[in-house]
Structure formats: C-alpha cells, structure tokens
Write an enzyme that holds these catalytic residues in place. Structure first.
Site, PDB file in Angstrom:
ATOM      1  N   LYS A   1      17.610  57.189  86.821  1.00 16.77           N
ATOM      2  CA  LYS A   1      16.405  57.396  86.004  1.00 16.77           C
ATOM      3  C   LYS A   1      15.206  56.923  86.802  1.00 16.77           C
ATOM      4  CE  LYS A   1      15.492  58.852  81.788  1.00 16.77           C
ATOM      5  NZ  LYS A   1      16.269  59.747  80.905  1.00 16.77           N
TER       6      LYS A   1
ATOM      7  N   ASP B   1      11.529  63.773  81.256  1.00 16.47           N
ATOM      8  CA  ASP B   1      11.822  62.887  80.128  1.00 16.47           C
ATOM      9  C   ASP B   1      10.481  62.781  79.396  1.00 16.47           C
ATOM     10  OD1 ASP B   1      14.105  60.861  79.187  1.00 16.47           O
ATOM     11  OD2 ASP B   1      12.218  59.789  78.970  1.00 16.47           O
TER      12      ASP B   1
ATOM     13  N   GLY C   1       9.139  62.649  66.156  1.00 17.22           N
ATOM     14  CA  GLY C   1       8.637  63.180  67.415  1.00 17.22           C
ATOM     15  C   GLY C   1       8.112  64.592  67.227  1.00 17.22           C
ATOM     16  N   PHE C   2       7.426  65.096  68.236  1.00 24.47           N
ATOM     17  CA  PHE C   2       6.981  66.499  68.183  1.00 24.47           C
ATOM     18  C   PHE C   2       6.959  67.106  69.580  1.00 24.47           C
ATOM     19  CE2 PHE C   2       2.474  66.391  69.670  1.00 24.47           C
ATOM     20  CZ  PHE C   2       2.303  65.023  69.780  1.00 24.47           C
TER      21      PHE C   2
ATOM     22  N   ASN D   1       9.315  68.222  73.256  1.00 21.38           N
ATOM     23  CA  ASN D   1      10.310  69.234  73.616  1.00 21.38           C
ATOM     24  C   ASN D   1      11.622  69.092  72.829  1.00 21.38           C
ATOM     25  OD1 ASN D   1      12.841  69.048  75.682  1.00 21.38           O
ATOM     26  ND2 ASN D   1      11.799  71.017  75.826  1.00 21.38           N
ATOM     27  N   VAL D   2      12.063  67.857  72.620  1.00 23.76           N
ATOM     28  CA  VAL D   2      13.344  67.642  71.938  1.00 23.76           C
ATOM     29  C   VAL D   2      13.234  68.000  70.454  1.00 23.76           C
ATOM     30  CG1 VAL D   2      15.101  65.930  71.363  1.00 23.76           C
ATOM     31  CG2 VAL D   2      13.995  65.862  73.606  1.00 23.76           C
ATOM     32  N   ALA D   3      12.170  67.497  69.799  1.00 26.45           N
ATOM     33  CA  ALA D   3      11.960  67.789  68.370  1.00 26.45           C
ATOM     34  C   ALA D   3      11.800  69.300  68.162  1.00 26.45           C
ATOM     35  CB  ALA D   3      10.725  67.042  67.868  1.00 26.45           C
ATOM     36  N   TRP D   4      11.109  69.937  69.080  1.00 26.54           N
ATOM     37  CA  TRP D   4      10.872  71.388  69.001  1.00 26.54           C
ATOM     38  C   TRP D   4      12.206  72.165  68.980  1.00 26.54           C
ATOM     39  CZ3 TRP D   4      11.891  74.536  73.473  1.00 26.54           C
ATOM     40  CH2 TRP D   4      11.468  75.862  73.365  1.00 26.54           C
TER      41      TRP D   4
HETATM   42  O1  2IT Z   1      17.590  61.502  78.876  1.00 30.47           O
HETATM   43  C1  2IT Z   1      17.969  62.542  79.437  1.00 30.47           C
HETATM   44  O2  2IT Z   1      19.156  62.882  79.447  1.00 30.47           O
HETATM   45  C2  2IT Z   1      16.964  63.371  80.098  1.00 30.47           C
HETATM   46  N1  2IT Z   1      15.789  63.014  80.072  1.00 30.47           N
HETATM   47  C3  2IT Z   1      17.368  64.612  80.823  1.00 30.47           C
HETATM   48  C4  2IT Z   1      17.916  64.297  82.163  1.00 30.47           C
HETATM   49  C5  2IT Z   1      18.209  65.494  83.025  1.00 30.47           C
HETATM   50  O3  2IT Z   1      18.579  65.259  84.184  1.00 30.47           O
HETATM   51  O4  2IT Z   1      18.097  66.631  82.582  1.00 30.47           O
END
Ligand code: 2IT
Length: 445
Positions: free
Chosen positions: A125, A165, A236-237, A239-242
């Site tokens: 990360k 992220d 949230g709003f 990419n993930v929430a979408w």
């Molecule tokens: O928390 C996660 O798994 C991500 N931000 C995606 C990591 C990735 O390599 O696609």
C-alpha cells in the site's frame, strides 16, 4: 506458544503511534492465534513476528508547485508488506490523514485480502498526506508527476503494482502512469485502474462496488433469504459507493443513503437511476468532498454532520473510511432491526462494533473479503496486460462473480460455528492467513 497480550505489547513497543496498524493486527490475531498455536511449524517459524513486519517501507519527499507559484511539500510512502504469493499489490491513498501507520494497516489487510482473491498477489500500500480537496487539475497533475518521479524507483510489473484508493481515481492513475512511462520508457501496465484505451480492464471502475454486492448476495442466499426489496444504507459517495448503488439496484435492492464528510443524503425514491449514478461521479470529480448538492438536485433529504447508520434499514454497507461505524452506530442499527452488515471500506467498523454484531449473531462481512473484488479485477487487469489482450465486460464480470463466490465459500468453510452462525471475520482471516503463512514456510526465512 503465542500469548496474544504479550505479542501485542511487543508489537506496540516496536510500532509506536500506529493505532490503526495495531488494531488491524489485533483483529487478525483474534481469529488466527489458535490455529497458529496448534501448529508447531508456525510457532517455530516465528510466523507472527514475520508476517507483521513489512518487507520494506519507502518514505520520500514530494515537492510540487501550486497554482500561486508556491512550493508545497508532502510526504510520500510505499509499504511493500509481503510478497510471498505474488508481486506486491495494493492501492495508493491521497488524503491528509495518511501516515505511515495508516498505510501499514492497509498494507497488512491487503496481504490477506489478496490471498482470498485466489490470484497470485502479495500485499502493499502507498500514498501521501496530499489533500486533493479543492485542488485544480493542474495541481493534481504536478503533484502526481512529482510523486511518481520518486515512486518509480521501487515499482515494476513483476515487483510492485499500485492502483487507486481514497483520493486516487482514474485521473490520478492517468497522470501517474504518464510519468512512469516518460521515465521508464515502458508500457508494462505497472499500475492498475488504467483507462480502457491505454491498458485498463473493463469493469475495474465498478469492481469493488459490484464485488461487495455479489458477496452480499451470497451471504443473503446462505441465510435462505433474498436480496429483493431490501432497504439499504450505503455510506460514502466515491467510486466504491457508486458501484455498490448500481449493483444493489440491479439485484433488486433499494439504496436510500449515501454520505460525505458533510453529512448524509436520504433519498426515499432510491439511488437507482443512471442520472443519479452519473451525478455521483460528477460530485466526486468536482473535488469539493460534499454530498449535499445531491439532495438539492434530486429533492432528497440531507442531514448535516450525521451518519446514515441512524436510518432503519435491512442492510448496511460502510463504503467510505476506516472506523466510520462505531459501537454507538452498531447499537443503533441492531436496535432498528438490521439483518446484515457488509463492511466495504477497509476496516470500516471499529473492533467494538464488529464484536457487537458478532455477539448479536448478525451476519457481518468483513472488508477484506467484501471489498476484494476491486483488487481481484486489478489482478485480472495484470493478466490482460501480460497477455497483451483484453477481455469483454461480460468475461471480466463473470470472473469477478466466481471470485466473490469462492471467497464466500472460503469464509463459510473456515468460519462456520457449531451453532450454525457463520463468523465471516474469522473465516476470512483464517483462509487468507493460512495460504500466506504456508507460502512463507515453503520459502524459508
Ligand atoms: O483497498 C483496495 O483493495 C484497493 N484500494 C484496490 C487495490 C488494487 O490494487 O486494486
């Protein structure tokens, strides 16, 4: 034999002022310490000391010029945590709260998440304390260039493959990848989440949100239930929430909330039209980090400074940030008759909240299983780049569905208790841990 308390005391001594990292390790240890202590091979190999120490961490200076011609300095990081089962893989977070401890927690979680995907990816990360809020496009570009100028020394398609992220979306990946290519003269797909015209995978933008809903659908079926008609709270709003709003709708559920740092939106009609989903993307791209304009535009309610967990819903999906759902929120959800909680953000619930749901026998999907669809499709992007080929959206989506089903099966296999309750936290931690720990044994020290 490991004693958890002793181990944690020593870990805190070695890693001072990193509360999130300590929390993440403590939660994994609660699940795996028994199986480690039962196996002398793990104990003799000092597996816990070794798996909680990153292979290496890079910290670097990021200098850039803002639109007023002033020089700005940020911290940049990459934590290469564990590459026992494949190249380091994990996102980059740009957020003012980012510290080394934040990225160590995220990198540590990533090891087990990536292991659960069934794909050969290690855990890593990175990120910066850079705050994208209010920055111009030109400032983002200059920051990304400077960040990658340093980061490119440590990454490569067979070494370490970053992605997005919080605060890093397709625009940032583009600027980062552009600079990587400029410096390295390589078209090797060293980042994932790329645009579809320059090496990206179809369905990667949707993958985390879709994946969490496929996983949730498996949980619901496991409990003899159906997704149809479920009232759902999402936080949230981004990419993930979408992606979560889109797939929940397609599965027959009704998402009634999204949220931002400014408060939450309650849309009783459901966040269920293309226009609303497109507007979420627009809001995010505006870089203002507020969700209130959605309420104004679509005639929904807005609750300033509050969290969606006070709504009476059947399913809750924290999709924003670590520790965004605490014990008070958990009690409120349970008092309101919640049926399922699926953590989609990384460590979205506090330890107390997780344990409360488990005590109350509420099916609880932990982030490292539920949100693994994102990194799984990143793995599929790496496969496509390596083959110099691209799969159709249907092919990628089909593989994502199978991966989420497999993760669910692994959680049930390792986490089903004698009374029939599936402890998904335990299941995910054990399944993810065993594969990496066994690889470490095979590889020697
Ligand atoms: O928390 C996660 O798994 C991500 N931000 C995606 C990591 C990735 O390599 O696609």
């Amino acid at each position: 034999m490991y004693d958890k308390k002793e181990f944690m005391t020593e870990l805190e001594r070695k890693n001072p002022s990193e509360p999130e990292f300590i929390q993440a390790v403590s939660e994994v240890l609660d699940s795996v310490i028994d199986i480690v202590n039962e196996d002398p091979e793990y104990v003799d190999a000092k597996i816990l000391e070794r798996i909680t120490e990153p292979d290496r961490t890079f910290m670097f200076k990021v200098e850039w010029e803002d639109d007023n011609g002033e020089i700005q300095v940020n911290k940049g990081y990459r934590v290469q945590f564990n590459n026992s089962i494949g190249p380091y893989k994990g996102g980059l977070r740009f957020h003012p709260s980012v510290t080394l401890g934040t990225l160590k927690f995220l990198g540590f979680e990533q090891i087990f998440k990536n292991s659960l995907t069934t794909l050969p990816m290690g855990g890593g990360k990175g990120g910066s304390d850079f705050n994208p809020k209010g920055k111009s496009d030109a400032e983002i570009l200059r920051f990304c260039r400077s960040f990658m100028t340093e980061l490119q020394k440590y990454i490569g398609p067979e070494t370490d493959v970053p992605a997005g992220d919080v605060g890093v979306g397709s625009r940032e990946i583009g600027y980062l990848y552009g600079q990587y290519k400029r410096l390295r003269v390589e078209n090797t797909g060293v980042l994932t989440g790329k645009g579809r015209n320059w090496g990206g995978s179809l369905v990667r933008p949707e993958a985390t949100g879709y994946g969490t809903m496929y996983f949730a659908d498996e949980i619901v079926r496991e409990h003899g239930d159906t997704f149809k008609g479920k009232r759902i709270a999402v936080s949230g709003f981004g990419n993930v929430a979408w992606g979560a709003c889109i797939k929940a709708t397609q599965l027959g559920g009704k998402v009634v909330t999204i949220s931002g740092p400014d408060g939450y939106v309650l849309d009783e009609d459901g966040i269920n039209t293309q226009e609303k989903w497109d507007y979420m993307l627009e809001l995010r791209a505006s870089n203002n980090d507020v969700v209130e304009p959605y309420a104004k535009k679509f005639g929904a309610k807005f609750f300033a400074g509050r969290k969606p967990w006070e709504e009476k819903v059947d399913m809750a999906f924290p999709c924003a940030f670590q520790n965004e759902l605490n014990i008070d929120d958990a009690k409120q959800l349970v008092a309101n008759g919640i049926s399922y909680v699926i953590e989609t953000s990384n460590m979205g619930c506090t330890t107390e909240a997780v344990n409360y749901f488990i005590d109350k026998k509420i099916p609880f999907g932990p982030g490292k299983a539920a949100n693994a669809g994102g990194v799984a499709v990143s793995g599929l992007e790496m496969s496509q780049n390596a083959m110099k080929y691209s799969w159709s959206a249907e092919e990628v989506d089909g593989k994502l569905k199978i991966i989420m089903k497999d993760i669910h099966e692994a959680c049930v296999r390792e986490g089903k208790q004698a009374d029939g309750y599936v402890n998904y936290v335990r299941g995910a931690n054990i399944a993810g841990f065993k594969k990496v720990a066994d690889a470490m044994l095979d590889l020697g020290y």
